[in-house]
Design a protein around this motif. Structure first.
Motif, PDB file in Angstrom:
ATOM      1  N   PRO A   1       0.558  -1.289  -0.193  1.00  0.00           N
ATOM      2  CA  PRO A   1      -0.037   0.027   0.004  1.00  0.00           C
ATOM      3  C   PRO A   1       0.734   1.360  -0.133  1.00  0.00           C
ATOM      4  CG  PRO A   1      -0.838  -1.596   1.501  1.00  0.00           C
ATOM      5  CD  PRO A   1       0.505  -2.053   1.193  1.00  0.00           C
TER       6      PRO A   1
ATOM      7  N   PHE B   1      -1.337   7.729   1.871  1.00  0.00           N
ATOM      8  CA  PHE B   1      -1.800   9.177   1.238  1.00  0.00           C
ATOM      9  C   PHE B   1      -2.026  10.034   2.560  1.00  0.00           C
ATOM     10  CE2 PHE B   1      -5.642   6.312   1.190  1.00  0.00           C
ATOM     11  CZ  PHE B   1      -6.540   6.825   2.370  1.00  0.00           C
TER      12      PHE B   1
ATOM     13  N   GLY C   1      -4.469   6.625   6.394  1.00  0.00           N
ATOM     14  CA  GLY C   1      -4.891   5.760   5.413  1.00  0.00           C
ATOM     15  C   GLY C   1      -4.009   5.378   4.209  1.00  0.00           C
ATOM     16  N   TYR C   2      -4.294   4.415   3.595  1.00  0.00           N
ATOM     17  CA  TYR C   2      -3.557   3.921   2.312  1.00  0.00           C
ATOM     18  C   TYR C   2      -4.454   3.844   1.264  1.00  0.00           C
ATOM     19  CZ  TYR C   2       0.011   3.268   5.676  1.00  0.00           C
ATOM     20  OH  TYR C   2       0.948   3.463   6.917  1.00  0.00           O
ATOM     21  N   ALA C   3      -3.618   3.758   0.006  1.00  0.00           N
ATOM     22  CA  ALA C   3      -4.351   3.397  -1.340  1.00  0.00           C
ATOM     23  C   ALA C   3      -3.731   2.308  -1.718  1.00  0.00           C
ATOM     24  CB  ALA C   3      -4.311   4.506  -2.360  1.00  0.00           C
ATOM     25  N   LEU C   4      -4.502   1.400  -2.190  1.00  0.00           N
ATOM     26  CA  LEU C   4      -3.789   0.236  -2.864  1.00  0.00           C
ATOM     27  C   LEU C   4      -3.928   0.112  -4.259  1.00  0.00           C
ATOM     28  CD1 LEU C   4      -4.351  -0.919   0.301  1.00  0.00           C
ATOM     29  CD2 LEU C   4      -5.054  -3.073  -0.679  1.00  0.00           C
ATOM     30  N   ASN C   5      -2.668  -0.062  -4.863  1.00  0.00           N
ATOM     31  CA  ASN C   5      -2.651  -0.024  -6.386  1.00  0.00           C
ATOM     32  C   ASN C   5      -2.598  -1.300  -6.726  1.00  0.00           C
ATOM     33  OD1 ASN C   5      -2.623   2.976  -7.218  1.00  0.00           O
ATOM     34  ND2 ASN C   5      -0.821   2.975  -5.906  1.00  0.00           N
TER      35      ASN C   5
END
Lengths: 113, 114
Positions: free
Chosen positions: A91, A94, A98-102
């Motif tokens: 992850p 951001f 929290g985190y963004a999963l690409n």
């Protein structure tokens, strides 16, 4: 942001262990490795995650190398229902919390009778 | 417990039409996401919302707008649909600890733009 590399496809015989590799050579010390899978056209499903110790749950085991540059997801006794695309993800943080999963293209696992 | 609910599940649009995809979660999660998935491809992040009142662009935001209406709802709007936006759209939500969390996905919305 750590990138991951997975083989595009793998086969496994039903009842045998499926070992899915992932390279994440640029992972940093506090970044976790996550595994998700997507069966046919459904939404992805969480499998397992880990930092540096091996992890096991009811679905799978996750083995992370000591240098953390690669990992292996193990499905101990693969069944036909395990046929899916498997995603290895690190992850990206951001702003705020929290985190963004690409998701990349993942590994398409075919379990055969 | 419904989890993440997306509406509509199927939609056909003509080029230039507008529409809004709705997403609601009942897990009290702070973070919400919109992804698209084209045939044979992985999921690509369109927009995300770390918390109520904030939104940020992901990998492929062009042609889309989002609104985090409240903590439960996160909508995706196509102002002028194009054939290139034909895809399956997935909404997801999550709550994050210090470094860990799990994304819960909806069933997807299948959009065709003619």
């Amino acid at each position: 942001d750590a990138k991951t590399t997975q083989p595009p496809s793998m086969d496994c015989a039903e009842g045998r262990a499926a070992n899915l590799p992932c390279n994440h050579s640029t992972i940093s010390g506090n970044e976790y490795v996550y595994w998700y899978r997507q069966i046919h056209s459904q939404g992805p499903q969480y499998i397992i995650h880990g930092l540096k110790n091996n992890e096991t749950n009811e679905m799978a085991s996750l083995i992370i190398t000591e240098d953390r540059k690669s990992s292996t997801l193990i499905l101990p006794h693969a069944t036909l229902r395990d046929t899916a695309v498997y995603y290895c993800i690190v992850p990206s943080a951001f702003s705020g919390s929290g985190y963004a999963l690409n998701f990349g293209k993942g590994t398409s696992l075919l379990v055969t009778p | 417990n419904a989890g993440v609910t997306q509406t509509p599940k199927f939609q056909v649009l003509k080029t230039g039409q507008s529409m809004t995809l709705q997403c609601a979660q009942d897990m009290n999660h702070n973070s919400m996401y919109w992804y698209r998935q084209d045939p044979g491809m992985g999921l690509r992040l369109i927009y995300y919302s770390a918390s109520e009142g904030t939104t940020d662009k992901g990998e492929v935001p062009n042609g889309y707008n989002v609104s985090r209406l409240n903590k439960r709802e996160f909508s995706l709007r196509l102002e002028s649909a194009a054939p290139s936006q034909t895809s399956v759209y997935f909404c997801a939500s999550s709550d994050w600890g210090e470094y860990t969390g799990e994304l819960f996905f909806g069933e997807g919305s299948r959009l065709t733009v003619l």
